[in-house]
Design a protein around this motif. Structure first.
Motif, PDB file in Angstrom:
ATOM      1  N   ASP A  11     -62.644 -84.267  15.601  1.00  0.00           N
ATOM      2  CA  ASP A  11     -61.543 -85.237  16.699  1.00  0.00           C
ATOM      3  C   ASP A  11     -62.389 -85.474  18.127  1.00  0.00           C
ATOM      4  N   THR A  13     -61.267 -85.884  20.798  1.00  0.00           N
ATOM      5  CA  THR A  13     -60.546 -85.570  21.854  1.00  0.00           C
ATOM      6  C   THR A  13     -60.531 -84.109  21.855  1.00  0.00           C
ATOM      7  N   LYS A  14     -60.960 -83.139  20.804  1.00  0.00           N
ATOM      8  CA  LYS A  14     -60.752 -81.818  20.664  1.00  0.00           C
ATOM      9  C   LYS A  14     -62.283 -81.295  20.715  1.00  0.00           C
ATOM     10  N   GLN A  17     -62.232 -77.405  21.667  1.00  0.00           N
ATOM     11  CA  GLN A  17     -61.564 -76.565  20.359  1.00  0.00           C
ATOM     12  C   GLN A  17     -63.049 -76.361  19.376  1.00  0.00           C
ATOM     13  N   GLU A  85     -55.262 -75.883  15.197  1.00  0.00           N
ATOM     14  CA  GLU A  85     -55.718 -76.838  16.237  1.00  0.00           C
ATOM     15  C   GLU A  85     -56.112 -78.474  15.482  1.00  0.00           C
ATOM     16  N   PHE A  87     -58.755 -79.908  14.485  1.00  0.00           N
ATOM     17  CA  PHE A  87     -60.040 -80.631  15.255  1.00  0.00           C
ATOM     18  C   PHE A  87     -61.064 -80.999  14.335  1.00  0.00           C
TER      19      PHE A  87
END
Length: 115
Positions: A11, A13-14, A17, A85, A87
């Motif tokens: 992802d 946006t992650k 992480q 999370e 991700f």
């Protein structure tokens, strides 16, 4: 020697992480017996592709390594972190065997004044 290349779709946006996940593996993987080359996160171009690369002697050693990694406290914590999370969108493993040495002279050649 076999090289495992893990191709991740993450992802975008992650990315932080994923970086934490990679740093955790940087501690756990060598401790559990694989030769970690490194984890690589997006920089330019695709914002979703990332890689993890390590070596093991053979597939039997890989199975033993995976068992040690699953029993390792940081390994278990990192698996749980990724699940929580979310991700990692996709994870593919490819096994390669090196069939040539790096190109160019060896350090010994350079020291002797050769190529």
């Amino acid at each position: 020697m076999l090289t495992c290349i893990i191709r991740y779709q993450i992802d975008p946006t992650k990315r932080a992480q994923f970086a934490q996940y990679a740093q955790n593996w940087g501690q756990a993987i060598p401790r559990c017996g694989a030769d970690l080359i490194g984890y690589y996160a997006p920089h330019e171009g695709s914002s979703t592709l990332a890689y993890g690369i390590y070596n093991v002697e053979n597939l039997a050693e890989y199975e033993a390594y995976r068992a040690r990694l699953a029993a390792d406290p940081l390994g278990r914590e990192n698996y749980e972190f990724a699940q929580k999370e979310r991700f990692l969108l996709r994870e593919d493993r490819t096994w390669l065997r090196r069939v040539s040495d790096p190109h160019g002279g060896s350090l010994g050649d350079v020291q002797k004044g050769g190529a």
